[in-house]
Write an enzyme that holds these catalytic residues in place. Structure first.
Site, PDB file in Angstrom:
ATOM      1  N   GLU A   1       1.159  -1.324  -0.260  1.00 12.89           N
ATOM      2  CA  GLU A   1       0.006   0.046   0.152  1.00 12.89           C
ATOM      3  C   GLU A   1       0.670   1.074   0.091  1.00 12.89           C
ATOM      4  O   GLU A   1       2.332   0.939   0.555  1.00 12.89           O
ATOM      5  CB  GLU A   1      -0.825  -0.150   1.341  1.00 12.89           C
ATOM      6  CG  GLU A   1      -1.869   1.213   1.478  1.00 12.89           C
ATOM      7  CD  GLU A   1      -2.305   1.095   3.090  1.00 12.89           C
ATOM      8  OE1 GLU A   1      -3.099   1.959   3.274  1.00 12.89           O
ATOM      9  OE2 GLU A   1      -1.932  -0.043   3.724  1.00 12.89           O
TER      10      GLU A   1
ATOM     11  N   LYS B   1      -9.527   1.003  -2.155  1.00 11.36           N
ATOM     12  CA  LYS B   1      -9.861   0.189  -0.220  1.00 11.36           C
ATOM     13  C   LYS B   1     -10.840   0.701   0.173  1.00 11.36           C
ATOM     14  O   LYS B   1     -11.428   1.797   0.092  1.00 11.36           O
ATOM     15  CB  LYS B   1      -8.474   0.687   0.549  1.00 11.36           C
ATOM     16  CG  LYS B   1      -8.753   0.562   1.493  1.00 11.36           C
ATOM     17  CD  LYS B   1      -7.536   1.334   2.522  1.00 11.36           C
ATOM     18  CE  LYS B   1      -6.676   0.603   4.150  1.00 11.36           C
ATOM     19  NZ  LYS B   1      -5.856   1.544   4.528  1.00 11.36           N
TER      20      LYS B   1
ATOM     21  N   CYS C   1      -4.447  -3.453   3.476  1.00 15.26           N
ATOM     22  CA  CYS C   1      -4.636  -2.841   5.004  1.00 15.26           C
ATOM     23  C   CYS C   1      -5.045  -3.832   5.942  1.00 15.26           C
ATOM     24  O   CYS C   1      -5.334  -4.443   6.350  1.00 15.26           O
ATOM     25  CB  CYS C   1      -3.587  -1.960   4.965  1.00 15.26           C
ATOM     26  SG  CYS C   1      -2.618  -0.823   6.653  1.00 15.26           S
TER      27      CYS C   1
END
Length: 262
Positions: A40, A106, A142
């Site tokens: 990321e 995300k 993440c």
């Protein structure tokens, strides 16, 4: 399938970080990997204003990554930032090369441990999978690791491998949580999970700061939660062979996707 995890320390310079992508993609291809995963925020590390950095998927930064992937003959997955309609940015994964062209925004934003990602980042709206060599691979980022439902949904969609680029925040217990969550999500989805974190910036002579900038410890877990390989805190590349046929056997032995009720 042979995969590579390129654990790097992103800088504030997108141009400089393209050099890291080129080096990592080249090394992965030379090792025979079909996919190379970068963290990321590969485009630019956290801790700087993201709005001026963000570019659309058809912009120059993503275009350079496409060229790197094509030259290396490999699928590259790397974190970048794209403009959102409301003035914020999207925390985006670009997947390109090897007949793959896709992106994932995300979904779960890191509003935790005193950090508010949603102040500057707009959430994505849905899961995403890609096809590499006829195999289904899920994309996550993440903080998504803390949400088993996403991984189960990707398993329902046929994902045999789920990628999790990250820039994990440092702090008490965070390394233990990282290891536990990656392995748990492999068990939840009965899939391989390949989690590529930013290396600890301290190992590259930089300060961590207040933003989540990585702790290293990138790893690959199999569908039974066993760790197949893991890096330390410093920059490096992990190359792992994953037998995706094991996923079908695992889902027959532990049919959690079929048996779950909620």
């Amino acid at each position: 399938m042979r995969i590579a995890l390129a654990q790097i320390v992103s800088t504030p310079s997108p141009e400089d970080n393209l050099g890291l992508v080129a080096d990592g993609a080249r090394a992965a291809a030379e090792a025979g990997a079909r996919v190379v995963v970068f963290p990321e925020a590969t485009m630019c590390c956290f801790g700087v204003k993201l709005g001026p950095v963000a570019e659309p998927l058809d912009g120059p930064w993503a275009g350079r990554v496409r060229t790197i992937a094509a030259d290396a003959g490999i699928t590259v997955v790397a974190g970048m930032f794209t403009p959102a309609e409301d003035g914020r940015v999207h925390n985006t994964l670009l997947a390109t090369g090897g007949e793959v062209e896709a992106s994932y925004e995300k979904i779960h934003l890191f509003d935790a441990f005193g950090f508010a990602e949603s102040d500057t980042v707009a959430p994505g709206t849905g899961p995403r999978t890609i096809q590499v060599d006829g195999r289904t691979i899920g994309l996550t980022t993440c903080y998504d690791l803390r949400f088993p439902g996403l991984y189960q949904e990707l398993g329902d969609r046929g994902a045999q491998l789920v990628l999790a680029p990250a820039s994990w925040g440092a702090g008490p217990g965070k390394r233990e949580q990282w290891d536990l969550l990656v392995r748990a999500r492999a068990l939840d989805s009965t899939a391989f999970v390949a989690a590529c974190d930013q290396a600890d910036p301290v190992t590259a002579g930089r300060e961590r700061g207040k933003a989540p900038t990585g702790i290293g410890a990138s790893l690959v877990a199999d569908p039974y939660g066993a760790v197949l390989g893991q890096l330390g805190a410093e920059p490096g590349q992990l190359v792992v062979d994953v037998d995706l046929d094991e996923v079908d056997a695992a889902r027959k032995a532990i049919p959690v996707l079929a048996n779950r009720r909620f």
